[in-house]
Design an enzyme around this catalytic site. Structure first.
Site, PDB file in Angstrom:
ATOM      1  N   TYR A 268      10.220  45.749 -21.156  1.00  0.00           N
ATOM      2  CA  TYR A 268       9.937  46.684 -20.074  1.00  0.00           C
ATOM      3  C   TYR A 268      10.232  46.075 -18.711  1.00  0.00           C
ATOM      4  O   TYR A 268      10.889  46.701 -17.884  1.00  0.00           O
ATOM      5  CB  TYR A 268       8.467  47.108 -20.154  1.00  0.00           C
ATOM      6  CG  TYR A 268       8.082  48.260 -19.254  1.00  0.00           C
ATOM      7  CD1 TYR A 268       8.456  49.558 -19.567  1.00  0.00           C
ATOM      8  CD2 TYR A 268       7.324  48.056 -18.107  1.00  0.00           C
ATOM      9  CE1 TYR A 268       8.087  50.629 -18.757  1.00  0.00           C
ATOM     10  CE2 TYR A 268       6.941  49.106 -17.293  1.00  0.00           C
ATOM     11  CZ  TYR A 268       7.327  50.397 -17.625  1.00  0.00           C
ATOM     12  OH  TYR A 268       6.956  51.446 -16.820  1.00  0.00           O
TER      13      TYR A 268
ATOM     14  N   SER B  97       8.958  44.068 -27.942  1.00  0.00           N
ATOM     15  CA  SER B  97       8.204  44.885 -26.998  1.00  0.00           C
ATOM     16  C   SER B  97       8.966  46.191 -26.756  1.00  0.00           C
ATOM     17  O   SER B  97       9.223  46.913 -27.716  1.00  0.00           O
ATOM     18  CB  SER B  97       7.954  44.105 -25.712  1.00  0.00           C
ATOM     19  OG  SER B  97       7.048  44.808 -24.890  1.00  0.00           O
ATOM     20  N   GLN B  98       9.364  46.488 -25.528  1.00  0.00           N
ATOM     21  CA  GLN B  98      10.192  47.690 -25.369  1.00  0.00           C
ATOM     22  C   GLN B  98      11.478  47.534 -26.176  1.00  0.00           C
ATOM     23  O   GLN B  98      12.036  48.517 -26.689  1.00  0.00           O
ATOM     24  CB  GLN B  98      10.524  47.929 -23.907  1.00  0.00           C
ATOM     25  CG  GLN B  98      11.339  49.206 -23.699  1.00  0.00           C
ATOM     26  CD  GLN B  98      11.667  49.390 -22.242  1.00  0.00           C
ATOM     27  OE1 GLN B  98      11.012  50.141 -21.541  1.00  0.00           O
ATOM     28  NE2 GLN B  98      12.684  48.679 -21.773  1.00  0.00           N
TER      29      GLN B  98
ATOM     30  N   ASP C  76      -2.466  41.060 -29.928  1.00  0.00           N
ATOM     31  CA  ASP C  76      -1.560  41.536 -28.865  1.00  0.00           C
ATOM     32  C   ASP C  76      -2.303  42.546 -27.995  1.00  0.00           C
ATOM     33  O   ASP C  76      -2.639  43.642 -28.447  1.00  0.00           O
ATOM     34  CB  ASP C  76      -0.320  42.171 -29.503  1.00  0.00           C
ATOM     35  CG  ASP C  76       0.744  42.546 -28.466  1.00  0.00           C
ATOM     36  OD1 ASP C  76       0.437  42.536 -27.252  1.00  0.00           O
ATOM     37  OD2 ASP C  76       1.888  42.827 -28.873  1.00  0.00           O
TER      38      ASP C  76
ATOM     39  N   HIS D 228       1.206  38.985 -27.348  1.00  0.00           N
ATOM     40  CA  HIS D 228       2.464  39.718 -27.205  1.00  0.00           C
ATOM     41  C   HIS D 228       3.678  38.852 -27.576  1.00  0.00           C
ATOM     42  O   HIS D 228       4.797  39.353 -27.673  1.00  0.00           O
ATOM     43  CB  HIS D 228       2.591  40.257 -25.784  1.00  0.00           C
ATOM     44  CG  HIS D 228       3.546  41.412 -25.657  1.00  0.00           C
ATOM     45  ND1 HIS D 228       3.526  42.489 -26.515  1.00  0.00           N
ATOM     46  CD2 HIS D 228       4.565  41.651 -24.793  1.00  0.00           C
ATOM     47  CE1 HIS D 228       4.491  43.329 -26.183  1.00  0.00           C
ATOM     48  NE2 HIS D 228       5.133  42.845 -25.145  1.00  0.00           N
TER      49      HIS D 228
END
Lengths: 303, 322
Positions: free
Chosen positions: B90, B173-174, B260, B289
């Site tokens: 992100y 993640s993203q 996370d 994360h």
């Protein structure tokens, strides 16, 4: 065991940074602190902050101030290497006045200069007086001065967290009680040695430049020597946490040894586990102990 | 903090009845837009083993998308190469996937709209992307963003040196979310996907489970506009990885950190439960994360190599960050 040591401190190191301080002093910070209802909560007010740094250049910060009667301990979060920094985390906003800075070139501070990533690390790197990081350090120092000036802040309990920028800021303004160094993200520490040991960005930006222009190496080495945390470390007065990675790595204990030795403040090392939750909670607890607030671990218990 | 076991979580995400039709229409619209690919050599960042290019292509709404393309030099490894799409987190800018190219992949690091170099016509800012037009699925930020990643597959397919039957996708993640959506929307072309700490799965559950950004953007928005919750919930259902999961046909690797705070592991389990393809889930206690990437990275390399067969698979890639 310490590895070979490192880059020489430029003879005019102090004069270089004194000129930066003098230049910064010529510009009033001219703070504009605008309430941000979107990011405000029942427990903390949020502000969009703009300050003037050298250039002159207008920089940005996410400022969060706990509700209630202060003064509160404070935390300065220096910018990471990249275009975006997240606003302060809920856990920190509940305990500290938090200022997260955006230096020149990052989003929200990208007019008129929008930094390229990759590219920022080598912007103007052949001339110490034109190097973009001269201004970026001034941006961080300006943020430190502003945080220190806030009436809501307990001046005896200010912490700082970040990479080299945090070390240099703590060195230039010894107002911090605690400094957490994000050692895995160090940029300038022994950079000309480090670049031979990695092909990862952002340090690879230096390799890219010198692969194309090897004749520029002396100029590049000279410029980055003004930013090596090793030369700033003796001025640090804060207690310091240095997380150390695996032996042999660029954040390994032997690689960090000269820095640990050079730091003026009481220094503690922490061997990272690589479990992000475990490491976060250990570091959070270290900072909380130094600033006198409750711990807020994020590793939860499973029922 | 106390939570139940992540694997026992039940998603609140509902799949809209017209989910498939909604995305079919968007992909059909995208297909009418010529790709207009461009490829500019970047000698500064090239090495004796890897050529680096700055690329561009047109995407939905005629937004020009930028990226990095890294491929082995023919003198180092001869073509054809498997293609690998590396999708960004992100707040991250796409990195140059040079280490993947050195392993033998023709690799694209894409900058979907709003990222640097792809933000001339669309720039919601960070924070901001997650909630940009979140009350309208037809203009929501991720409508174009997801397509931008899919169009990078078309870029790879346009390259003569890329083997069209060996294309994979990977990110965390993203990047994990885009791995899922790209594998779903381009199931015709993607042969495998490795998704770390997948974001954009169970949006509304995640926002309830965490106060970390980016999901905190939704909490902030609903604190200010609580009456819009049903509309927001409806919009994000069209963009939820859990709802894309049944569309994936290729083998997948999913890895999560059980601590996370950014992308709650519960939503990673919800994603995997919704998949109908072959999937391996690796869950790391006490990891956040990072999703255990310290231990997972060799497994990602092996998984991609098994399915895509790069020439120099014994080399190693840079650890993937979200």
């Amino acid at each position: 065991m310490a590895e070979d040591a490192p880059a020489t401190r430029p003879p005019d190191f102090e004069a270089y940074w004194t000129r930066v301080d003098d230049e910064l002093a010529r510009y009033p910070a001219a703070p504009a602190q605008d309430y941000n209802p979107l990011r405000s909560t029942a427990f903390a007010a949020s502000f969009d902050l703009r300050l003037t740094s050298i250039g002159p250049y207008r920089i940005f910060g996410f400022l969060s101030v706990p509700e209630g009667s202060g003064p509160f301990p404070a935390l300065l979060v220096t910018p990471r290497y990249g275009s975006v920094n997240n606003p302060p985390h809920d856990d920190d906003r509940r305990r500290y006045v938090v200022l997260t800075l955006m230096h020149r070139g990052q989003r929200l501070a990208d007019r008129p200069f929008a930094a390229a990533f990759p590219g920022l690390l080598t912007e103007g790197i052949e001339d110490p007086n034109a190097y973009v990081y001269r201004g970026i350090i001034a941006d961080c120092v300006r943020g430190a001065e502003f945080l220190h000036s806030l009436p809501e802040v307990d001046r005896d309990r200010i912490g700082i967290t970040g990479d080299d920028l945090a070390i240099m800021t703590a060195a230039r303004r010894p107002i911090f009680a605690a400094l957490h160094v994000q050692t895995a993200s160090l940029l300038f520490y022994r950079l000309m040695e480090a670049r031979a040991r990695t092909s990862s960005y952002p340090i690879e930006e230096i390799n890219d430049l010198l692969r194309a222009h090897p004749e520029r190496e002396p100029a590049v080495a000279r410029t980055v020597s003004y930013l090596d945390p090793l030369h700033h470390a003796p001025r640090v007065r804060a207690s310091v946490l240095l997380p150390a990675g695996d032996p042999g790595a660029l954040d390994g204990p032997e690689w960090l040894h000269p820095l640990a030795d050079a730091l003026g403040g009481q220094t503690e090392t922490y061997g990272v586990t690589h479990e992000g939750g475990t490491d976060h909670d250990w570091i959070d607890a270290w900072m909380a102990r130094h600033l006198g607030v409750d711990l807020r671990p994020r590793v939860w218990r499973i029922d | 903090m106390r939570r139940g076991p992540a694997e026992r979580h039940e998603t609140s995400t509902e799949r809209p009845e017209d989910f498939d039709a909604f995305w079919s229409a968007i992909m059909a619209e995208a297909a009418t837009i010529p790709l207009n690919p461009s490829l500019e050599p970047v000698p500064l960042r090239s090495t004796p083993e890897v050529d680096v290019y700055e690329i561009g292509y047109d995407s939905l709404d005629r937004v020009r998308i930028a990226g990095w393309y890294c491929r082995p030099r023919a003198s180092y490894l001869p073509p054809p190469y498997p293609g690998l799409l590396i999708v960004p987190g992100y707040i991250s800018e796409p990195t140059l996937p040079k280490s993947w190219a050195k392993m033998g992949y023709a690799a694209v690091g894409v900058a979907p709209r709003g990222k640097l170099r792809s933000n001339q016509r669309y720039n919601p800012g960070y924070p901001g992307l997650l909630i940009d037009n979140i009350v309208d699925r037809h203009t929501y930020a991720y409508r174009g963003f997801y397509v931008d990643a899919c169009r990078a597959v078309d870029f790879l397919l346009s390259r003569p040196e890329v083997d069209p039957v060996r294309i994979g996708v990977h990110g965390s993640s993203q990047g994990g979310a885009l791995t899922v959506t790209t594998a779903a929307l381009r199931s015709d072309a993607i042969r495998c996907g490795a998704a770390g700490a997948p974001y954009l799965c169970g949006f509304m559950d995640a926002a309830e489970l965490t106060h970390s950004y980016p999901y905190e953007e939704i909490n902030e928005y609903l604190r200010l506009h609580p009456e819009r919750e049903p509309t927001v919930r409806l919009t994000v259902a069209y963009f939820d990885g859990v709802n894309f999961a049944p569309m994936i046909r290729c083998p997948m690797l999913v890895y999560v950190g059980l601590a996370d705070d950014v992308c709650p592991p519960e939503t990673g389990y919800d994603l995997v439960k919704a998949m109908r393809c072959s999937v391996d889930l690796h869950a790391y206690p006490r990891c956040a994360h990072d999703a255990g990437v310290y231990w997972e990275m060799p497994k990602i390399e092996a998984f991609l190599a098994e399915h895509l067969r790069p020439a120099a698979y014994t080399l190693h890639a840079e650890p993937t960050v979200g």
